[in-house]
Design a protein around this motif. Structure first.
Motif, PDB file in Angstrom:
ATOM      1  N   ALA A 276       2.307  -9.840  -0.428  1.00 44.84           N
ATOM      2  CA  ALA A 276       1.204 -10.516   0.263  1.00 44.84           C
ATOM      3  C   ALA A 276       0.460  -9.542   1.166  1.00 44.84           C
ATOM      4  CB  ALA A 276       1.736 -11.697   1.073  1.00 44.84           C
ATOM      5  N   VAL A 277       1.202  -8.684   1.870  1.00 43.56           N
ATOM      6  CA  VAL A 277       0.575  -7.693   2.750  1.00 43.56           C
ATOM      7  C   VAL A 277      -0.236  -6.698   1.921  1.00 43.56           C
ATOM      8  CG1 VAL A 277       1.016  -5.786   4.342  1.00 43.56           C
ATOM      9  CG2 VAL A 277       2.299  -7.911   4.576  1.00 43.56           C
ATOM     10  N   GLU A 278       0.320  -6.254   0.790  1.00 49.69           N
ATOM     11  CA  GLU A 278      -0.398  -5.291  -0.058  1.00 49.69           C
ATOM     12  C   GLU A 278      -1.683  -5.895  -0.612  1.00 49.69           C
ATOM     13  OE1 GLU A 278       0.380  -2.203  -3.766  1.00 49.69           O
ATOM     14  OE2 GLU A 278       2.028  -3.398  -2.949  1.00 49.69           O
ATOM     15  N   ASP A 279      -1.616  -7.122  -1.086  1.00 46.80           N
ATOM     16  CA  ASP A 279      -2.813  -7.789  -1.609  1.00 46.80           C
ATOM     17  C   ASP A 279      -3.870  -7.928  -0.519  1.00 46.80           C
ATOM     18  OD1 ASP A 279      -1.617  -7.992  -4.067  1.00 46.80           O
ATOM     19  OD2 ASP A 279      -1.019 -10.095  -3.831  1.00 46.80           O
ATOM     20  N   ARG A 280      -3.426  -8.284   0.673  1.00 46.78           N
ATOM     21  CA  ARG A 280      -4.357  -8.487   1.790  1.00 46.78           C
ATOM     22  C   ARG A 280      -5.030  -7.167   2.174  1.00 46.78           C
ATOM     23  NH1 ARG A 280      -0.770 -10.239   5.498  1.00 46.78           N
ATOM     24  NH2 ARG A 280      -0.634 -12.210   4.378  1.00 46.78           N
ATOM     25  N   LEU A 281      -4.246  -6.104   2.238  1.00 46.68           N
ATOM     26  CA  LEU A 281      -4.790  -4.806   2.632  1.00 46.68           C
ATOM     27  C   LEU A 281      -5.746  -4.255   1.588  1.00 46.68           C
ATOM     28  CD1 LEU A 281      -1.700  -3.026   4.246  1.00 46.68           C
ATOM     29  CD2 LEU A 281      -3.796  -3.765   5.385  1.00 46.68           C
ATOM     30  N   LYS A 282      -5.399  -4.383   0.305  1.00 45.39           N
ATOM     31  CA  LYS A 282      -6.249  -3.828  -0.747  1.00 45.39           C
ATOM     32  C   LYS A 282      -7.564  -4.589  -0.858  1.00 45.39           C
ATOM     33  CE  LYS A 282      -4.411  -2.262  -4.548  1.00 45.39           C
ATOM     34  NZ  LYS A 282      -3.641  -2.157  -5.807  1.00 45.39           N
ATOM     35  N   ALA A 283      -7.552  -5.856  -0.498  1.00 48.25           N
ATOM     36  CA  ALA A 283      -8.784  -6.640  -0.516  1.00 48.25           C
ATOM     37  C   ALA A 283      -9.682  -6.305   0.672  1.00 48.25           C
ATOM     38  CB  ALA A 283      -8.455  -8.128  -0.532  1.00 48.25           C
ATOM     39  N   LYS A 284      -9.067  -6.075   1.833  1.00 49.29           N
ATOM     40  CA  LYS A 284      -9.848  -5.832   3.048  1.00 49.29           C
ATOM     41  C   LYS A 284     -10.110  -4.354   3.305  1.00 49.29           C
ATOM     42  CE  LYS A 284      -8.276 -10.077   5.328  1.00 49.29           C
ATOM     43  NZ  LYS A 284      -7.602 -10.665   6.511  1.00 49.29           N
ATOM     44  N   LEU A 285      -9.223  -3.499   2.824  1.00 43.66           N
ATOM     45  CA  LEU A 285      -9.386  -2.049   2.970  1.00 43.66           C
ATOM     46  C   LEU A 285      -9.279  -1.444   1.559  1.00 43.66           C
ATOM     47  CD1 LEU A 285      -7.037  -1.459   6.069  1.00 43.66           C
ATOM     48  CD2 LEU A 285      -9.507  -1.874   6.081  1.00 43.66           C
ATOM     49  N   PRO A 286     -10.366  -1.521   0.781  1.00 44.40           N
ATOM     50  CA  PRO A 286     -10.289  -1.226  -0.659  1.00 44.40           C
ATOM     51  C   PRO A 286      -9.905   0.202  -1.022  1.00 44.40           C
ATOM     52  CG  PRO A 286     -12.566  -1.567   0.057  1.00 44.40           C
ATOM     53  CD  PRO A 286     -11.694  -2.006   1.178  1.00 44.40           C
ATOM     54  N   TYR A 287     -10.039   1.154  -0.095  1.00 41.81           N
ATOM     55  CA  TYR A 287      -9.646   2.528  -0.430  1.00 41.81           C
ATOM     56  C   TYR A 287      -8.129   2.720  -0.426  1.00 41.81           C
ATOM     57  CZ  TYR A 287     -14.206   4.759  -0.779  1.00 41.81           C
ATOM     58  OH  TYR A 287     -15.453   5.144  -1.206  1.00 41.81           O
ATOM     59  N   ILE A 288      -7.389   1.678  -0.084  1.00 37.70           N
ATOM     60  CA  ILE A 288      -5.932   1.737  -0.190  1.00 37.70           C
ATOM     61  C   ILE A 288      -5.543   1.478  -1.642  1.00 37.70           C
ATOM     62  CG2 ILE A 288      -3.774   0.584   0.418  1.00 37.70           C
ATOM     63  CD1 ILE A 288      -4.861   0.117   3.189  1.00 37.70           C
ATOM     64  N   GLU A 289      -4.820   2.425  -2.250  1.00 37.69           N
ATOM     65  CA  GLU A 289      -4.417   2.290  -3.657  1.00 37.69           C
ATOM     66  C   GLU A 289      -2.988   1.769  -3.789  1.00 37.69           C
ATOM     67  OE1 GLU A 289      -5.661   4.863  -7.187  1.00 37.69           O
ATOM     68  OE2 GLU A 289      -3.797   5.818  -6.494  1.00 37.69           O
ATOM     69  N   ASN A 290      -2.066   2.395  -3.067  1.00 33.61           N
ATOM     70  CA  ASN A 290      -0.661   1.983  -3.131  1.00 33.61           C
ATOM     71  C   ASN A 290      -0.064   1.946  -1.728  1.00 33.61           C
ATOM     72  OD1 ASN A 290      -0.279   1.702  -5.980  1.00 33.61           O
ATOM     73  ND2 ASN A 290      -0.339   3.932  -6.145  1.00 33.61           N
ATOM     74  N   ILE A 291       0.962   1.113  -1.560  1.00 28.87           N
ATOM     75  CA  ILE A 291       1.631   0.983  -0.270  1.00 28.87           C
ATOM     76  C   ILE A 291       3.132   0.960  -0.494  1.00 28.87           C
ATOM     77  CG2 ILE A 291       1.854  -0.395   1.842  1.00 28.87           C
ATOM     78  CD1 ILE A 291      -0.804  -1.727   1.084  1.00 28.87           C
ATOM     79  N   ASP A 292       3.856   1.728   0.313  1.00 28.44           N
ATOM     80  CA  ASP A 292       5.315   1.693   0.306  1.00 28.44           C
ATOM     81  C   ASP A 292       5.790   1.147   1.656  1.00 28.44           C
ATOM     82  OD1 ASP A 292       5.781   2.687  -2.253  1.00 28.44           O
ATOM     83  OD2 ASP A 292       5.549   4.756  -1.583  1.00 28.44           O
ATOM     84  N   PHE A 293       6.750   0.231   1.606  1.00 31.85           N
ATOM     85  CA  PHE A 293       7.307  -0.367   2.815  1.00 31.85           C
ATOM     86  C   PHE A 293       8.737   0.128   3.014  1.00 31.85           C
ATOM     87  CE2 PHE A 293       4.069  -3.231   1.326  1.00 31.85           C
ATOM     88  CZ  PHE A 293       3.434  -3.665   2.469  1.00 31.85           C
ATOM     89  N   LYS A 294       9.080   0.371   4.261  1.00 32.08           N
ATOM     90  CA  LYS A 294      10.455   0.751   4.595  1.00 32.08           C
ATOM     91  C   LYS A 294      10.850   0.035   5.883  1.00 32.08           C
ATOM     92  CE  LYS A 294      13.520   4.709   5.378  1.00 32.08           C
ATOM     93  NZ  LYS A 294      13.597   6.184   5.516  1.00 32.08           N
ATOM     94  N   ARG A 295      11.946  -0.708   5.820  1.00 29.65           N
ATOM     95  CA  ARG A 295      12.447  -1.420   6.986  1.00 29.65           C
ATOM     96  C   ARG A 295      13.533  -0.589   7.651  1.00 29.65           C
ATOM     97  NH1 ARG A 295      10.955  -5.173   3.192  1.00 29.65           N
ATOM     98  NH2 ARG A 295       9.979  -7.116   3.945  1.00 29.65           N
ATOM     99  N   GLU A 296      13.378  -0.346   8.917  1.00 31.33           N
ATOM    100  CA  GLU A 296      14.394   0.377   9.685  1.00 31.33           C
ATOM    101  C   GLU A 296      14.941  -0.561  10.753  1.00 31.33           C
ATOM    102  OE1 GLU A 296      13.080   4.110  11.207  1.00 31.33           O
ATOM    103  OE2 GLU A 296      13.024   5.048   9.221  1.00 31.33           O
ATOM    104  N   PHE A 297      16.238  -0.855  10.636  1.00 38.03           N
ATOM    105  CA  PHE A 297      16.859  -1.791  11.558  1.00 38.03           C
ATOM    106  C   PHE A 297      16.983  -1.176  12.945  1.00 38.03           C
ATOM    107  CE2 PHE A 297      18.688  -2.841   7.338  1.00 38.03           C
ATOM    108  CZ  PHE A 297      18.069  -4.069   7.193  1.00 38.03           C
TER     109      PHE A 297
END
Length: 264
Positions: free
Chosen positions: A87-108
Motif C-alpha cells: 500500500a505504501v509503495e503504490d501510494r508513493l509511486k502514484a504521488k512521487l512518480p520518479y520512484i521506481e522501486n522501494i525496499d523496506f527494512k524493519r529494525e526492532f
C-alpha cells in the motif's frame, strides 16, 4: 480371594483410565493456554507493542526524505508490523512518480527504513501537444509543453498517459509493436531519436542523429532492424540521409540509402 481379584483388577483399570483422562485434560489445558498466550502476544504486537518512532529514507536523488515520508502516509506511532508495504509503495509511486522501486527494512523495536530507487527517463510520448516522459517500464514520470532533452520522442501512438500511472495503449497491437521495436533497436545498439507511428504502413524512425528510416509496415520488424544495423555499419560516418526498408521481405531482403547533400 478369587472373587476379590477381578474387582481389584477392575478398580486398577478404572484408576488408570481416570489418570489418563486427567493427563489429557492437563495437556489440552496447557495447549489452550499456550495458544491463548500466543494470540494475546500477536494482538499486543499489532496494537500496543512496536510503535514506529523513526522512519529513515535513503536512495532518492529526486525527492527529499521529508517528501517521501509525508507522501507515504506513515505516521509516527503506527505499528511496525501493521504498515502495508504494498500500500505504501503504490501510494508513493502514484504521488512521487520518479520512484521506481522501494525496499523496506524493519529494525526492532521502532525503526522503519525505506530505500528508494529512482526511475530513469527513457522515452517521451507526444500526445495532444503535451510531452509525457516515461521510464523504461512505461511508467509516466512527468509532462511538459516542451520535449525533454536526451530521450527519444514517440508520436502517433494514440496512447493514454497520466502522470503516476502506466502508459495505456489504444490497442494491444501498438503496445506489442513498441515493445518489439524498442527491444530490436536496443539489441542492435542503435540510438533512437524519434519514432513516428502515425501511419502503420509507413513507420518512420530517426536514429543515430543521422538517418531517417522508413520501415514500412509492422511486418518483419526485428529482421528489418538487423538489416538496418548492417546498412549503418557500411555507411561512412560522415554521411547522413534516408534509409528505406519499406520493401524489405524474406524474399527480397534489401534496403536503399539516399544521402543528404548539404547545401552551401
Amino acid at each position: 480371594m478369587k472373587q476379590a481379584e477381578p474387582r481389584d483388577e477392575f478398580i486398577r483399570k478404572r484408576m488408570e483410565r481416570q489418570k489418563k483422562i486427567r493427563k489429557r485434560r492437563l495437556i489440552i489445558t496447557f495447549i489452550f493456554l499456550i495458544c491463548l498466550a500466543i494470540c494475546v502476544g500477536i494482538i499486543l504486537s499489532l496494537t500496543v507493542f512496536f510503535p514506529i518512532e523513526k522512519v529513515i529514507v535513503s536512495g532518492s536523488k529526486v525527492y527529499s526524505s521529508e517528501q517521501v515520508i509525508k507522501k507515504s502516509g506513515i505516521e509516527i506511532g503506527d505499528n511496525l508490523f501493521v504498515v502495508s508495504e504494498s500500500a505504501v509503495e503504490d501510494r508513493l509511486k502514484a504521488k512521487l512518480p520518479y520512484i521506481e522501486n522501494i525496499d523496506f527494512k524493519r529494525e526492532f523495536p521502532s525503526t522503519l527504513k525505506i530505500k528508494v530507487k529512482d526511475a530513469s527517463e527513457y522515452a517521451c510520448y507526444f500526445i495532444d501537444n503535451e510531452y509525457y516522459t516515461v521510464s523504461r517500464e512505461n511508467w509516466v514520470l512527468a509532462k511538459s509543453e516542451i520535449p525533454p532533452e536526451n530521450i527519444f520522442v514517440v508520436t502517433g501512438s494514440k496512447a493514454l498517459c497520466n502522470v503516476g500511472s502506466q502508459v495505456k495503449f489504444s490497442d494491444e497491437e501498438t503496445k506489442l509493436l513498441m515493445e518489439e521495436l524498442i527491444a530490436s533497436l536496443s539489441n542492435e545498439k542503435i540510438d533512437i531519436n524519434s519514432v513516428d507511428l502515425s501511419n502503420k504502413i509507413e513507420i518512420t524512425l530517426r536514429v543515430n542523429s543521422r538517418f531517417t528510416v522508413n520501415l514500412g509496415t509492422t511486418n518483419n520488424i526485428t529482421e528489418k532492424i538487423k538489416h538496418l544495423r548492417a546498412m549503418i555499419n557500411n555507411i561512412s560516418n560522415e554521411k547522413r540521409g534516408k534509409i528505406n526498408l519499406s520493401m524489405w521481405s524474406e524474399s527480397n531482403p534489401k534496403g536503399t540509402f539516399t544521402e543528404e547533400i548539404e547545401q552551401n
